[in-house]
Design a protein around this motif. Sequence first.
Motif, PDB file in Angstrom:
ATOM      1  N   ALA A 295       0.816  -1.222   0.000  1.00 42.52           N
ATOM      2  CA  ALA A 295       0.000   0.000   0.000  1.00 42.52           C
ATOM      3  C   ALA A 295       0.849   1.272   0.000  1.00 42.52           C
ATOM      4  O   ALA A 295       0.649   2.169  -0.837  1.00 42.52           O
ATOM      5  CB  ALA A 295      -0.931  -0.013   1.213  1.00 42.52           C
ATOM      6  N   ALA A 296       1.815   1.373   0.913  1.00 37.67           N
ATOM      7  CA  ALA A 296       2.571   2.625   1.039  1.00 37.67           C
ATOM      8  C   ALA A 296       3.348   2.926  -0.235  1.00 37.67           C
ATOM      9  O   ALA A 296       3.328   4.057  -0.746  1.00 37.67           O
ATOM     10  CB  ALA A 296       3.504   2.542   2.244  1.00 37.67           C
ATOM     11  N   GLU A 297       3.997   1.894  -0.798  1.00 42.10           N
ATOM     12  CA  GLU A 297       4.778   2.102  -2.032  1.00 42.10           C
ATOM     13  C   GLU A 297       3.872   2.450  -3.212  1.00 42.10           C
ATOM     14  O   GLU A 297       4.195   3.321  -4.027  1.00 42.10           O
ATOM     15  CB  GLU A 297       5.518   0.819  -2.381  1.00 42.10           C
ATOM     16  N   ALA A 298       2.753   1.770  -3.318  1.00 37.31           N
ATOM     17  CA  ALA A 298       1.838   2.028  -4.441  1.00 37.31           C
ATOM     18  C   ALA A 298       1.271   3.450  -4.353  1.00 37.31           C
ATOM     19  O   ALA A 298       1.170   4.158  -5.364  1.00 37.31           O
ATOM     20  CB  ALA A 298       0.709   1.000  -4.423  1.00 37.31           C
ATOM     21  N   LEU A 299       0.936   3.883  -3.157  1.00 36.79           N
ATOM     22  CA  LEU A 299       0.398   5.238  -2.996  1.00 36.79           C
ATOM     23  C   LEU A 299       1.468   6.276  -3.318  1.00 36.79           C
ATOM     24  O   LEU A 299       1.170   7.311  -3.935  1.00 36.79           O
ATOM     25  CB  LEU A 299      -0.143   5.428  -1.578  1.00 36.79           C
ATOM     26  N   ALA A 300       2.712   5.991  -2.946  1.00 31.37           N
ATOM     27  CA  ALA A 300       3.793   6.931  -3.281  1.00 31.37           C
ATOM     28  C   ALA A 300       3.954   7.021  -4.795  1.00 31.37           C
ATOM     29  O   ALA A 300       4.198   8.106  -5.345  1.00 31.37           O
ATOM     30  CB  ALA A 300       5.091   6.477  -2.615  1.00 31.37           C
ATOM     31  N   ALA A 301       3.813   5.897  -5.487  1.00 33.64           N
ATOM     32  CA  ALA A 301       3.966   5.886  -6.949  1.00 33.64           C
ATOM     33  C   ALA A 301       2.861   6.709  -7.616  1.00 33.64           C
ATOM     34  O   ALA A 301       3.112   7.439  -8.582  1.00 33.64           O
ATOM     35  CB  ALA A 301       3.946   4.449  -7.461  1.00 33.64           C
ATOM     36  N   VAL A 302       1.645   6.604  -7.107  1.00 30.44           N
ATOM     37  CA  VAL A 302       0.547   7.393  -7.691  1.00 30.44           C
ATOM     38  C   VAL A 302       0.726   8.866  -7.354  1.00 30.44           C
ATOM     39  O   VAL A 302       0.545   9.753  -8.204  1.00 30.44           O
ATOM     40  CB  VAL A 302      -0.820   6.882  -7.192  1.00 30.44           C
ATOM     41  N   ARG A 303       1.113   9.128  -6.139  1.00 22.09           N
ATOM     42  CA  ARG A 303       1.293  10.522  -5.709  1.00 22.09           C
ATOM     43  C   ARG A 303       2.353  11.229  -6.573  1.00 22.09           C
ATOM     44  O   ARG A 303       2.209  12.403  -6.913  1.00 22.09           O
ATOM     45  CB  ARG A 303       1.718  10.542  -4.239  1.00 22.09           C
ATOM     46  N   ALA A 304       3.371  10.471  -6.968  1.00 22.64           N
ATOM     47  CA  ALA A 304       4.454  11.082  -7.768  1.00 22.64           C
ATOM     48  C   ALA A 304       3.954  11.566  -9.126  1.00 22.64           C
ATOM     49  O   ALA A 304       4.537  12.479  -9.709  1.00 22.64           O
ATOM     50  CB  ALA A 304       5.585  10.067  -7.942  1.00 22.64           C
ATOM     51  N   ILE A 305       2.896  10.948  -9.656  1.00 25.85           N
ATOM     52  CA  ILE A 305       2.400  11.364 -10.976  1.00 25.85           C
ATOM     53  C   ILE A 305       1.081  12.131 -10.884  1.00 25.85           C
ATOM     54  O   ILE A 305       0.438  12.411 -11.895  1.00 25.85           O
ATOM     55  CB  ILE A 305       2.221  10.152 -11.922  1.00 25.85           C
ATOM     56  N   ALA A 306       0.674  12.461  -9.651  1.00 22.00           N
ATOM     57  CA  ALA A 306      -0.635  13.111  -9.465  1.00 22.00           C
ATOM     58  C   ALA A 306      -0.802  14.398 -10.291  1.00 22.00           C
ATOM     59  O   ALA A 306      -1.900  14.660 -10.806  1.00 22.00           O
ATOM     60  CB  ALA A 306      -0.883  13.372  -7.982  1.00 22.00           C
ATOM     61  N   PRO A 307       0.243  15.208 -10.468  1.00 29.59           N
ATOM     62  CA  PRO A 307       0.046  16.414 -11.292  1.00 29.59           C
ATOM     63  C   PRO A 307      -0.437  16.088 -12.705  1.00 29.59           C
ATOM     64  O   PRO A 307      -1.159  16.878 -13.322  1.00 29.59           O
ATOM     65  CB  PRO A 307       1.438  17.054 -11.308  1.00 29.59           C
ATOM     66  N   SER A 308      -0.085  14.898 -13.215  1.00 31.48           N
ATOM     67  CA  SER A 308      -0.471  14.562 -14.591  1.00 31.48           C
ATOM     68  C   SER A 308      -1.968  14.282 -14.730  1.00 31.48           C
ATOM     69  O   SER A 308      -2.508  14.335 -15.829  1.00 31.48           O
ATOM     70  CB  SER A 308       0.330  13.355 -15.092  1.00 31.48           C
ATOM     71  N   PHE A 309      -2.637  13.956 -13.633  1.00 41.10           N
ATOM     72  CA  PHE A 309      -4.083  13.682 -13.742  1.00 41.10           C
ATOM     73  C   PHE A 309      -4.949  14.652 -12.950  1.00 41.10           C
ATOM     74  O   PHE A 309      -6.181  14.564 -12.973  1.00 41.10           O
ATOM     75  CB  PHE A 309      -4.397  12.227 -13.382  1.00 41.10           C
ATOM     76  N   ASP A 310      -4.305  15.594 -12.274  1.00 42.91           N
ATOM     77  CA  ASP A 310      -5.039  16.478 -11.356  1.00 42.91           C
ATOM     78  C   ASP A 310      -6.209  17.210 -12.026  1.00 42.91           C
ATOM     79  O   ASP A 310      -7.287  17.350 -11.435  1.00 42.91           O
ATOM     80  CB  ASP A 310      -4.060  17.487 -10.749  1.00 42.91           C
ATOM     81  N   ALA A 311      -6.022  17.653 -13.262  1.00 46.35           N
ATOM     82  CA  ALA A 311      -7.065  18.457 -13.921  1.00 46.35           C
ATOM     83  C   ALA A 311      -8.340  17.651 -14.131  1.00 46.35           C
ATOM     84  O   ALA A 311      -9.432  18.225 -14.289  1.00 46.35           O
ATOM     85  CB  ALA A 311      -6.544  18.972 -15.260  1.00 46.35           C
ATOM     86  N   HIS A 312      -8.234  16.322 -14.156  1.00 42.16           N
ATOM     87  CA  HIS A 312      -9.407  15.479 -14.424  1.00 42.16           C
ATOM     88  C   HIS A 312     -10.061  14.953 -13.155  1.00 42.16           C
ATOM     89  O   HIS A 312     -11.154  14.395 -13.195  1.00 42.16           O
ATOM     90  CB  HIS A 312      -8.983  14.297 -15.298  1.00 42.16           C
ATOM     91  N   LEU A 313      -9.375  15.118 -12.028  1.00 39.53           N
ATOM     92  CA  LEU A 313      -9.800  14.434 -10.796  1.00 39.53           C
ATOM     93  C   LEU A 313     -10.844  15.214 -10.001  1.00 39.53           C
ATOM     94  O   LEU A 313     -10.696  16.412  -9.775  1.00 39.53           O
ATOM     95  CB  LEU A 313      -8.570  14.209  -9.895  1.00 39.53           C
ATOM     96  N   LEU A 314     -11.899  14.510  -9.570  1.00 41.10           N
ATOM     97  CA  LEU A 314     -12.804  15.089  -8.565  1.00 41.10           C
ATOM     98  C   LEU A 314     -12.358  14.636  -7.172  1.00 41.10           C
ATOM     99  O   LEU A 314     -12.237  15.445  -6.269  1.00 41.10           O
ATOM    100  CB  LEU A 314     -14.249  14.665  -8.832  1.00 41.10           C
ATOM    101  N   VAL A 315     -12.095  13.347  -7.017  1.00 39.97           N
ATOM    102  CA  VAL A 315     -11.599  12.868  -5.722  1.00 39.97           C
ATOM    103  C   VAL A 315     -11.079  11.435  -5.859  1.00 39.97           C
ATOM    104  O   VAL A 315     -11.529  10.682  -6.725  1.00 39.97           O
ATOM    105  CB  VAL A 315     -12.695  12.938  -4.635  1.00 39.97           C
ATOM    106  N   THR A 316     -10.123  11.084  -5.006  1.00 41.30           N
ATOM    107  CA  THR A 316      -9.691   9.690  -4.829  1.00 41.30           C
ATOM    108  C   THR A 316     -10.222   9.190  -3.495  1.00 41.30           C
ATOM    109  O   THR A 316     -10.243   9.934  -2.509  1.00 41.30           O
ATOM    110  CB  THR A 316      -8.157   9.583  -4.837  1.00 41.30           C
ATOM    111  N   GLU A 317     -10.670   7.936  -3.495  1.00 39.10           N
ATOM    112  CA  GLU A 317     -11.072   7.292  -2.235  1.00 39.10           C
ATOM    113  C   GLU A 317     -10.231   6.034  -2.047  1.00 39.10           C
ATOM    114  O   GLU A 317     -10.087   5.241  -2.983  1.00 39.10           O
ATOM    115  CB  GLU A 317     -12.560   6.918  -2.261  1.00 39.10           C
ATOM    116  N   LEU A 318      -9.679   5.859  -0.859  1.00 42.61           N
ATOM    117  CA  LEU A 318      -8.904   4.661  -0.527  1.00 42.61           C
ATOM    118  C   LEU A 318      -9.726   3.795   0.420  1.00 42.61           C
ATOM    119  O   LEU A 318     -10.273   4.303   1.412  1.00 42.61           O
ATOM    120  CB  LEU A 318      -7.585   5.050   0.150  1.00 42.61           C
TER     121      LEU A 318
END
Length: 415
Positions: A295-318
């Motif tokens: 979980a921690a590593e996978a979330l870090a990997a998504v967080r690192a690319i979050a700027p690339s999808f931010d404009a499309h995002l309403l929310v993430t739920e874990l």
Amino acid sequence: MTETRAAGATWSGNHHYRAAEVLLPADAGELAEVVASRPALRVQATRHTFNDIADADGALVSLERMPTRVDVTDDRVRVEGLVTFAQLAPMLEAEGRALHNLGSLPHISVAGAAATGTHGSGMGNGNLSSAVTALEIMDADGRTHHIDRGHPWFGAAALGLGAFGVVTAVELRTVPSYTVVQQAFTGAAWDDLVSDPATVFGGSRSVSVFTTWGDPADDLVWAKSDTGAPTWVEELGGRAVGDDLHLGRIRTLDNTTERGTPGPWHTRLPHFRADALPSDGDEIQSEYFVPITAAAEALAAVRAIAPSFDAHLLVTELRTVAADGLWLSPAFERDVLAIHFTWRNDTDGVLGVLPHIERALAPFDVRPHWGKAFTMPGEAVRATLPRTEDFLAAAREADPRGVFRNAYLERTLGL
Ligand SMILES: Cc1cc2nc3c(=O)[nH]c(=O)nc-3n(C[C@H](O)[C@H](O)[C@H](O)COP(=O)(O)OP(=O)(O)OC[C@H]3O[C@@H](n4cnc5c(N)ncnc54)[C@H](O)[C@@H]3O)c2cc1C
């Protein structure tokens, strides 16, 4: 003469069904005639999926005109026809029984939820398919098969993606009724939330973390507990939220279930009330499952690319889902962290960012949610699910003419 209507679109309008029409049999006899007379057919239920899983090149069939029936006995409930959790849950509660968990909304059909592995949250809670104890499925010749846990197809059919025929009845395991109290918190530090998933997601019966991967003011912990206040969130710095509840960039408007007071399970476990529009409405959803141990590593990997999808995002739920033994389950033989994205309703934009997320999660043996938008190639999906070949063999035996197959099943599974 069986009635028909137009196939229309999914609930959020992101997919317009290619199928020419929806057939509406009024009883089991008409349903048997419909399935036996069509070369290609899929079931359309409450349409809360975000891809073409329910589509067909031929026609769709809906059970919406057929009689429904709910029978509660001991620790089982048998649900016949097109029944939603909003209809089922109060009937169970009246008998002192409950389901072990619910998804974020009660508007969806029991058969459709089971077919795609719909889930809520909780370290000890399997998805809704894991509560299935038996199914009745009408095949393409109009014959009904009873498939219980002893049947060789059970591991495939209980989360069957509609590939086994028309599910005319579902039997689910029930538990004694219980009470839940829910509260939402802001201010818990992201690093604390992700570094110790077992403490966070195991802190209450069901825990969701909402984030937009940036401003911590958007982060929210929504805890559903058996009793009292979840002190573990306060220990992580969380402060209780008042009436103004934001789920990231979705501002909820009198559509969420009651917080702060105890109530019966089915009035607290879904985020959204049955009498209101759930979520945002104008949206697309995607969701990916990784082993909880990553979980921690996978979330870090998504967080690192979050700027690339931010404009499309309403929310993430874990959320978390407990392991099960269903062959195509995203939680097959592993406890998983579910990383969900609610997107703005822009198909091209969303399909453009999903490959980035899927690449970031690939090292973690990621599995997609069957009912939501994803672009992972079929080989990648199949590679994560070691019983895929067994599923395909069972589906081919159940439906040798391939009446219930469609482009989605061919693309993702090679069926
Ligand atoms: C606002 C919103 C919130 C959501 N929240 C969650 C959540 O919390 N957790 C989660 O996991 N998912 C969630 N979802 C996704 C969704 O609930 C599931 O993917 C579910 O499959 C939807 O069921 P349905 O019957 O509405 O869909 P449909 O598209 O009508 O059907 C889904 C699939 O099941 C098959 N099917 C349905 N009924 C039958 C039958 N009788 N016989 C054979 N096949 C059948 C269909 O052919 C199709 O392949 C959410 C969706 C929305 C719109």
